[in-house]
Design an enzyme around this catalytic site. Structure first.
Site, short mmCIF file in Angstrom:
data_model
loop_
_atom_site.label_atom_id
_atom_site.label_comp_id
_atom_site.label_asym_id
_atom_site.label_seq_id
_atom_site.Cartn_x
_atom_site.Cartn_y
_atom_site.Cartn_z
CB SER A 142 -1.12 0.13 1.09
OG SER A 142 -1.36 1.27 1.75
CE1 TYR A 155 -4.44 -1.90 4.87
CE2 TYR A 155 -3.59 0.24 4.51
CZ TYR A 155 -4.16 -0.87 4.30
OH TYR A 155 -4.67 -1.41 2.31
CE LYS A 159 -2.01 -3.65 3.57
NZ LYS A 159 -1.67 -4.69 2.57
N1 LIG Z 1 -8.34 -0.94 -1.36
C1 LIG Z 1 -7.32 -0.12 -0.81
O1 LIG Z 1 -7.84 0.97 -1.44
C2 LIG Z 1 -6.12 -0.26 -1.42
C3 LIG Z 1 -5.19 0.73 -0.74
C4 LIG Z 1 -3.68 0.14 -1.25
C5 LIG Z 1 -3.63 -1.19 -1.07
N2 LIG Z 1 -4.40 -2.46 -1.07
C6 LIG Z 1 -4.12 -3.52 -0.58
O2 LIG Z 1 -4.84 -4.26 -1.67
C7 LIG Z 1 -5.27 -5.57 -1.28
C8 LIG Z 1 -6.29 -6.19 -1.41
O3 LIG Z 1 -7.37 -5.09 -0.52
P1 LIG Z 1 -8.78 -4.36 -1.28
O4 LIG Z 1 -8.45 -2.79 -1.99
O5 LIG Z 1 -9.07 -5.40 -3.04
O6 LIG Z 1 -9.27 -5.39 -0.40
P2 LIG Z 1 -10.99 -6.35 -0.67
O7 LIG Z 1 -11.80 -6.08 0.79
O8 LIG Z 1 -11.76 -6.16 -1.65
O9 LIG Z 1 -10.13 -7.84 -0.88
C9 LIG Z 1 -9.81 -8.31 -0.41
C10 LIG Z 1 -9.86 -9.81 -0.14
O10 LIG Z 1 -9.15 -10.06 0.94
C11 LIG Z 1 -9.55 -11.58 1.47
N3 LIG Z 1 -8.95 -12.21 2.75
C12 LIG Z 1 -9.32 -11.22 3.91
N4 LIG Z 1 -8.04 -12.61 4.61
C13 LIG Z 1 -7.46 -13.32 3.84
C14 LIG Z 1 -7.13 -14.44 4.52
N5 LIG Z 1 -6.55 -14.54 6.04
N6 LIG Z 1 -7.04 -15.05 3.27
C15 LIG Z 1 -7.50 -15.13 1.72
N7 LIG Z 1 -8.37 -13.80 1.94
C16 LIG Z 1 -8.20 -13.10 3.02
C17 LIG Z 1 -11.19 -10.59 1.71
O11 LIG Z 1 -12.24 -12.19 1.98
C18 LIG Z 1 -11.07 -10.40 0.76
O12 LIG Z 1 -11.86 -10.99 0.19
C19 LIG Z 1 -5.06 -5.65 0.76
O13 LIG Z 1 -3.50 -6.03 0.44
C20 LIG Z 1 -4.92 -3.65 1.08
O14 LIG Z 1 -4.46 -3.89 1.66
C21 LIG Z 1 -6.07 -1.81 -0.91
#
Ligand SMILES: NC(=O)c1ccc[n+]([C@@H]2O[C@H](COP(=O)([O-])OP(=O)(O)OC[C@H]3O[C@@H](n4cnc5c(N)ncnc54)[C@H](O)[C@@H]3O)[C@@H](O)[C@H]2O)c1
Length: 268
Positions: A142, A155, A159
């Protein structure tokens, strides 16, 4: 690896958001993809939606991608499905709010999913990758891992840990054929950032992008192997600014924090 066509790929957290977009793109480009998520019905649905016209394949394997047992089971069943795992995307992540007052459980879960999942996967993947002289790990970190963020200490801290682990792997093993990359976006419209939290919306909404935009940047980065994958290119300038003048950077984030405190918290 400069193309995923024909590669054996695992994507964790592929039932939603960034993971789903990556898995769909990889399958469309001809990769054989294992999609993992805790949410079985969601990940099966994403797998069914993957296009396999280019010779790709998509298989859903539900389960926990963070615990030691869960990661072991995922890697074993992925190897049965794919043969070798060429690319592992440690993408699953969670965002829990609060500062030091956040519960022990929230801190422990954040370490487990956002950091230890990557460590545990690497522990199992590295022996074969080092033996054959090639392997590719993409960690979804992130911008919070490069710049910190208001709102959530678990977080921001975990991260940074995920980024530090990816850097360590890269600096230690790049001469042995290991490619490690870290995706560091700001706001992306996903289940995690769905527009329902007014403070998150104020912080990240104006520059938010879509999961497919992240997949575009990742495909370009796989082709050139760069360590930092920045779907919001401006993050590079901010990261340099933080390094050049940490006090100025923290004072700026504090002003944003004060602005956010003026927005009613949905939790209060
Ligand atoms: N959305 C944002 O703004 C953003 C920004 C920067 C980084 N991220 C990172 O992107 C990655 C994906 O997140 P996203 O935004 O797509 O969110 P999201 O919530 O849409 O998807 C995350 C998925 O991970 C699954 N998950 C959580 N814990 C799990 C585990 N222990 N085992 C298997 N699956 C698990 C959840 O069920 C969910 O389907 C994360 O690491 C998040 O920190 C997101």
């Amino acid at each position: 690896m400069d193309s995923v066509a024909g590669a054996g790929v695992v994507v964790t957290g592929a039932g939603s958001g960034i993971g789903a977009a990556l898995a769909r793109r990889f399958a469309a480009e001809g990769a054989r993809v294992v999609l993992n998520d805790l949410n079985g019905p969601a990940v099966r649905k994403v797998a069914e939606s993957c296009s396999t016209n280019n010779g790709g394949r998509a298989t859903a394997i539900s389960g926990d991608a963070a615990s030691e047992d869960g990661v072991t089971a995922l890697i074993e069943s992925s190897r049965s499905e794919l043969g070798e795992i060429d690319l592992f995307c440690a993408n699953a992540g969670i965002a829990r709010g609060g500062g030091p007052e956040a519960s022990e459980e929230d801190w422990a879960d954040s370490w487990n999913v956002n950091v230890m999942a990557h460590v545990r996967a690497a522990r199992l993947l590295l022996p074969r990758w080092l033996e054959r002289g090639s392997g590719h790990l993409i960690c979804t970190v992130s911008a919070a891992g490069l710049l910190s963020t208001p709102g959530s200490a678990p977080y921001a801290v975990t991260k940074h840990g995920a980024l530090a682990f990816a850097e360590w792997l890269s600096l230690t093993h790049r001469h042995r054929g290991l490619t490690v990359q870290a995706i560091c976006p700001m706001g992306v419209r996903t289940g995690m950032f769905d527009g329902t939290d007014p403070r998150m919306e104020k912080l990240l909404g104006p520059d938010a992008i879509m999961p497919d935009d992240v997949a575009d940047t990742v495909m370009a980065a796989i082709a050139d192997g760069r360590f930092l994958i920045l779907p919001h290119p401006d993050v590079a300038r901010m990261y340099a600014g933080r390094a050049a003048d940490p006090d100025r950077w923290l004072a700026g984030l504090n002003l944003i924090q004060q602005d956010l405190e003026a927005v009613p918290d949905i939790g209060s």
